[in-house]
Design an enzyme around this catalytic site. Sequence first.
Site, PDB file in Angstrom:
ATOM      1  N   GLY A   1      12.658  40.835   4.814  1.00  0.00           N
ATOM      2  CA  GLY A   1      13.576  41.053   3.680  1.00  0.00           C
ATOM      3  C   GLY A   1      13.353  42.315   2.814  1.00  0.00           C
ATOM      4  O   GLY A   1      12.261  42.861   3.039  1.00  0.00           O
TER       5      GLY A   1
ATOM      6  N   GLU B   1      11.212  38.394  -3.138  1.00  0.00           N
ATOM      7  CA  GLU B   1      12.158  39.435  -3.171  1.00  0.00           C
ATOM      8  C   GLU B   1      12.855  39.562  -4.404  1.00  0.00           C
ATOM      9  O   GLU B   1      13.323  40.596  -5.084  1.00  0.00           O
ATOM     10  CB  GLU B   1      12.997  39.447  -2.077  1.00  0.00           C
ATOM     11  CG  GLU B   1      12.231  40.008  -0.482  1.00  0.00           C
ATOM     12  CD  GLU B   1      11.777  41.274  -0.617  1.00  0.00           C
ATOM     13  OE1 GLU B   1      11.804  42.080  -1.635  1.00  0.00           O
ATOM     14  OE2 GLU B   1      10.975  41.352   0.363  1.00  0.00           O
TER      15      GLU B   1
ATOM     16  N   HIS C   1       4.070  44.309  -6.555  1.00  0.00           N
ATOM     17  CA  HIS C   1       3.299  43.787  -5.947  1.00  0.00           C
ATOM     18  C   HIS C   1       1.873  43.584  -6.588  1.00  0.00           C
ATOM     19  O   HIS C   1       1.502  44.362  -7.474  1.00  0.00           O
ATOM     20  CB  HIS C   1       2.782  44.308  -4.639  1.00  0.00           C
ATOM     21  CG  HIS C   1       3.648  44.489  -3.589  1.00  0.00           C
ATOM     22  ND1 HIS C   1       4.047  45.486  -2.811  1.00  0.00           N
ATOM     23  CD2 HIS C   1       4.568  43.550  -3.152  1.00  0.00           C
ATOM     24  CE1 HIS C   1       4.949  45.209  -1.698  1.00  0.00           C
ATOM     25  NE2 HIS C   1       5.099  43.899  -2.037  1.00  0.00           N
TER      26      HIS C   1
END
Length: 361
Positions: free
Chosen positions: A231, A271, A280
């Site tokens: 994704g 996501e 991240h």
Amino acid sequence: MKKYSQVVLALLLFLTWSCATDELNTVHPQQLDGTALDLTHAAGGNGQGHAYGLLRTCSSADVLERQLQENPGLVRKMELLEAAISAKGTSKPSKGGGKPGSGTDPGTGETPPAPAYQQITIPVVVHVLYNTQLQNISDAQIFSQIDVLNADFGGTNPDLSQLPGAFSGLQGTANIHFELANDRIYRKQSSRESWGTRDEMKYSSKGGMDAVDPETHLNIWVCRIGSSILGYAQFPGGNPKTDGVVIDPDFFGTTGSVQYPFNQGRTATHEVGHWLNLRHIWGDGRCNADDFVADTPLSDRPNYGCPAFPTVHCKTTDMTMNFMDYTDDACMYMFSQGQVDRMRAVLQTTARSGYIKTEAN
């Protein structure tokens, strides 16, 4: 505090850094900004005894780099967004202060009380683009994903009980609720076998489906992306017509066609975290890289599979169970309070304020 231009410059630099120099993992992930994830079969497995296992990694630097090329004003938008978030007190001077994992403020050495946020409800639209009937996932599979999002962003997911004591003071509850009505599920069959990451699934003129009310609704496209990609998401500030999240049907929800080890709906949680402006957890670089969150430990790499605790990099214990790492679905289960503050702050800016449907005590 960082100058805002330095924040955006850091974003651009880690794209270049990661593509040119990252050799930290046997799978050689290109660590960009978190907009795309893929599956890779790689030596080393997933930490559960598999010689070759499915690993979650960034697939390419194409998504954000393309958006920056196509929209020269995007850098300035991101700069202004970081300025607005910083003004709300969610940024930090650097990751050098304080002791990661202690839950203390680097300036005072004290543990600040976590804010009790009111619930925010975000309306959701789901677009299912399918080539085969297996890809035409059921309503039950779709609602299972909404349930996971509500548990993960509401802090009610039962696996939070696994949180190590070292991080017990750092877990945060976003209190964000996602609402999907049956009439907000749209389906369309297509002859296309895959869609890639150039947002073509988001345009009816290209065979996909247009975003519905993108200024006020989180749009999720469920379709085969191709190249083993799980994704990808669009960060705040981009084109409203392409705003939202794209997830492969094999990794959406907890039932139906989902595939182990990404069968617990955490790809969408990861996501949507990016959609709400989270990076991240390792900052997509070396030990001095920054994810713009104060209470996440230093690290210089993602973690895969189900790592043992403690896993130490950069002389600190990695928060491997964080939703913004790359571990298997069963082994990621928390946001930090700093990440929660950052998500809530972006919902108070013009970039995402229209998505708030209701607020209640």
